[in-house]
Design a protein around this motif. Structure first.
Motif, PDB file in Angstrom:
ATOM      1  N   GLU A   1      36.150  91.088 105.496  1.00 58.59           N
ATOM      2  CA  GLU A   1      37.160  91.856 104.773  1.00 58.59           C
ATOM      3  C   GLU A   1      37.306  93.217 105.436  1.00 58.59           C
ATOM      4  O   GLU A   1      36.350  93.744 106.017  1.00 58.59           O
ATOM      5  N   MET A   2      38.508  93.792 105.333  1.00 53.10           N
ATOM      6  CA  MET A   2      38.706  95.126 105.898  1.00 53.10           C
ATOM      7  C   MET A   2      39.782  95.877 105.132  1.00 53.10           C
ATOM      8  O   MET A   2      40.625  95.285 104.449  1.00 53.10           O
ATOM      9  N   SER A   3      39.728  97.190 105.246  1.00 58.92           N
ATOM     10  CA  SER A   3      40.756  98.061 104.680  1.00 58.92           C
ATOM     11  C   SER A   3      41.879  98.159 105.702  1.00 58.92           C
ATOM     12  O   SER A   3      41.755  98.859 106.710  1.00 58.92           O
ATOM     13  N   GLY A   4      42.949  97.472 105.449  1.00 57.83           N
ATOM     14  CA  GLY A   4      43.995  97.316 106.443  1.00 57.83           C
ATOM     15  C   GLY A   4      44.798  98.552 106.747  1.00 57.83           C
ATOM     16  O   GLY A   4      45.565  98.562 107.724  1.00 57.83           O
ATOM     17  N   ASN A   5      44.666  99.598 105.944  1.00 51.75           N
ATOM     18  CA  ASN A   5      45.372 100.853 106.230  1.00 51.75           C
ATOM     19  C   ASN A   5      44.437 101.939 106.730  1.00 51.75           C
ATOM     20  O   ASN A   5      44.817 103.109 106.803  1.00 51.75           O
ATOM     21  N   ASP A   6      43.232 101.547 107.102  1.00 46.42           N
ATOM     22  CA  ASP A   6      42.252 102.447 107.700  1.00 46.42           C
ATOM     23  C   ASP A   6      42.076 102.005 109.152  1.00 46.42           C
ATOM     24  O   ASP A   6      41.460 100.976 109.419  1.00 46.42           O
TER      25      ASP A   6
ATOM     26  N   MET B   1      32.562  87.241 117.104  1.00 44.06           N
ATOM     27  CA  MET B   1      32.045  86.093 116.359  1.00 44.06           C
ATOM     28  C   MET B   1      32.629  84.766 116.807  1.00 44.06           C
ATOM     29  O   MET B   1      32.242  83.708 116.304  1.00 44.06           O
ATOM     30  N   THR B   2      33.594  84.796 117.728  1.00 42.75           N
ATOM     31  CA  THR B   2      34.181  83.540 118.202  1.00 42.75           C
ATOM     32  C   THR B   2      33.136  82.736 118.976  1.00 42.75           C
ATOM     33  O   THR B   2      32.137  83.270 119.456  1.00 42.75           O
ATOM     34  N   GLY B   3      33.366  81.444 119.057  1.00 45.88           N
ATOM     35  CA  GLY B   3      32.470  80.574 119.811  1.00 45.88           C
ATOM     36  C   GLY B   3      31.228  80.148 119.066  1.00 45.88           C
ATOM     37  O   GLY B   3      30.301  79.594 119.670  1.00 45.88           O
ATOM     38  N   GLN B   4      31.204  80.354 117.758  1.00 44.14           N
ATOM     39  CA  GLN B   4      30.023  80.012 116.977  1.00 44.14           C
ATOM     40  C   GLN B   4      30.230  78.797 116.069  1.00 44.14           C
ATOM     41  O   GLN B   4      29.487  78.587 115.111  1.00 44.14           O
ATOM     42  N   GLY B   5      31.252  78.011 116.369  1.00 42.15           N
ATOM     43  CA  GLY B   5      31.423  76.749 115.659  1.00 42.15           C
ATOM     44  C   GLY B   5      32.274  76.803 114.410  1.00 42.15           C
ATOM     45  O   GLY B   5      32.497  75.765 113.786  1.00 42.15           O
ATOM     46  N   LYS B   6      32.748  78.005 114.044  1.00 39.60           N
ATOM     47  CA  LYS B   6      33.573  78.124 112.842  1.00 39.60           C
ATOM     48  C   LYS B   6      34.778  79.032 113.095  1.00 39.60           C
ATOM     49  O   LYS B   6      34.664  80.010 113.843  1.00 39.60           O
ATOM     50  N   PRO B   7      35.928  78.722 112.460  1.00 42.42           N
ATOM     51  CA  PRO B   7      37.057  79.658 112.528  1.00 42.42           C
ATOM     52  C   PRO B   7      36.729  80.919 111.742  1.00 42.42           C
ATOM     53  O   PRO B   7      35.860  80.913 110.864  1.00 42.42           O
ATOM     54  N   ILE B   8      37.426  81.997 112.048  1.00 44.79           N
ATOM     55  CA  ILE B   8      37.153  83.294 111.427  1.00 44.79           C
ATOM     56  C   ILE B   8      38.365  83.735 110.624  1.00 44.79           C
ATOM     57  O   ILE B   8      39.497  83.757 111.130  1.00 44.79           O
ATOM     58  N   GLY B   9      38.133  84.102 109.376  1.00 47.93           N
ATOM     59  CA  GLY B   9      39.187  84.617 108.519  1.00 47.93           C
ATOM     60  C   GLY B   9      38.923  86.074 108.177  1.00 47.93           C
ATOM     61  O   GLY B   9      37.784  86.476 107.953  1.00 47.93           O
ATOM     62  N   ILE B  10      39.984  86.861 108.155  1.00 41.05           N
ATOM     63  CA  ILE B  10      39.882  88.268 107.754  1.00 41.05           C
ATOM     64  C   ILE B  10      40.804  88.500 106.570  1.00 41.05           C
ATOM     65  O   ILE B  10      41.999  88.206 106.631  1.00 41.05           O
ATOM     66  N   LEU B  11      40.252  89.012 105.496  1.00 38.77           N
ATOM     67  CA  LEU B  11      41.043  89.389 104.326  1.00 38.77           C
ATOM     68  C   LEU B  11      41.315  90.884 104.430  1.00 38.77           C
ATOM     69  O   LEU B  11      40.397  91.694 104.359  1.00 38.77           O
ATOM     70  N   MET B  12      42.565  91.218 104.625  1.00 41.99           N
ATOM     71  CA  MET B  12      42.969  92.585 104.926  1.00 41.99           C
ATOM     72  C   MET B  12      43.628  93.218 103.699  1.00 41.99           C
ATOM     73  O   MET B  12      44.729  92.848 103.303  1.00 41.99           O
TER      74      MET B  12
END
Length: 277
Positions: free
Chosen positions: A206-211, A225-236
């Motif tokens: 998760e991240m503060s999308g306006n910071d 974190m890529t290449g570790q067997g799982k897709p990555i999601g970011i909640l902004m």
């Protein structure tokens, strides 16, 4: 980071001027996602403004919620894909800068048409798998609206990506809590989005999308974190209309244009930093 913030400020000026100039478009989500696009195109993305559709050994970005095209076009122009003066043609007759990005206009930087919501993640997954087949180590990024998650195709894609270990994919959700008809909680509650991504087998941030600092740090972390067997999601977490006080936090500015007086008021809050088009 000061340079990125200056770019973001100028992109916000571009957004309100573009939408005002055509008297149509979507300023709210565009303003809310400005830090994301600035960080992506001016810091994170390994890309070439000369633009090659096959993107060999380049990172690729797909905008799924295509209605926020003003921020996309501005970021592309400001990073060298085409002349910034072309921003003045936004939504005009025969312009390459359509209200939703299209491919038949051959605009550099645009790889898919994204007017219909819910399709971007499927395309991003296909591209990520193609890169794996081609032994291409670069990363695929995508952006989605939270209201867009009402579309069931997203959840099929989220399930598919985890099952097939699409670990060169970073998908970000603009979690501003607003969509065209009102707050997402009133239209159709999305519940705990992070818990859902986690349950589907993704690595989730998760991240503060306006910071700007947080956006850059989180995108850099996601890429590590890529290449570790799982897709990555970011909640902004963002605010719709961020940067213009009378637009901030309201779904009413999802898809309407400012009038002359409102434009002047908005521009007074956004000092010109890099030069207007």
């Amino acid at each position: 980071m000061a340079e990125l913030k200056d770019i973001a400020n100028q992109i916000r000026r571009d957004i309100v001027r573009m939408v005002h100039g055509s008297q149509s478009g979507h300023p709210g989500g565009s303003l809310g996602c400005t830090e994301f696009f600035t960080a992506l195109y001016f810091k994170i993305l390994k890309h070439d403004p000369a633009f090659h559709m096959d993107a060999k050994d380049e990172d690729v970005f797909f905008l799924s919620n295509g209605h926020i095209s003003p921020v996309f076009y501005s970021a592309l122009a400001r990073s060298g894909y085409f002349d910034i003066k072309e921003l003045a043609t936004f939504r005009k007759l025969n312009s390459r800068l359509q209200g939703h990005p299209t491919t038949h206009e051959h605009l550099p930087g645009i790889r898919i048409a994204s007017g219909s919501l819910g399709q971007g993640m499927s395309v991003a997954i296909g591209t990520a798998l193609a890169k794996k087949l081609n032994k291409d180590k670069s990363t695929v990024f995508s952006l989605h609206g939270d209201g867009e998650l009402d579309e069931g195709q997203n959840w099929e894609a989220i399930m598919f990506a985890a099952h097939h270990k699409v670990d060169n994919l970073i998908s970000t959700v603009d979690w501003n809590g607003q969509q065209i008809d009102g707050p997402t909680d009133k239209v159709m509650s999305l519940g705990n989005i992070r818990a859902k991504f986690d349950a589907f087998g993704w690595m989730t941030l998760e991240m503060s999308g306006n910071d700007m600092d947080d956006v850059v740090a989180t995108l850099e972390k996601a890429k590590s974190m890529t290449g570790q067997g799982k897709p990555i999601g970011i909640l902004m977490h963002t605010e719709m209309g961020k940067g213009v006080d009378f637009m901030t936090g309201s779904h009413e500015w999802h898809g309407i244009a400012p009038n002359d007086e409102q434009l002047a008021k908005a521009l007074a809050q956004l000092p010109e930093t890099l030069g207007d088009y």
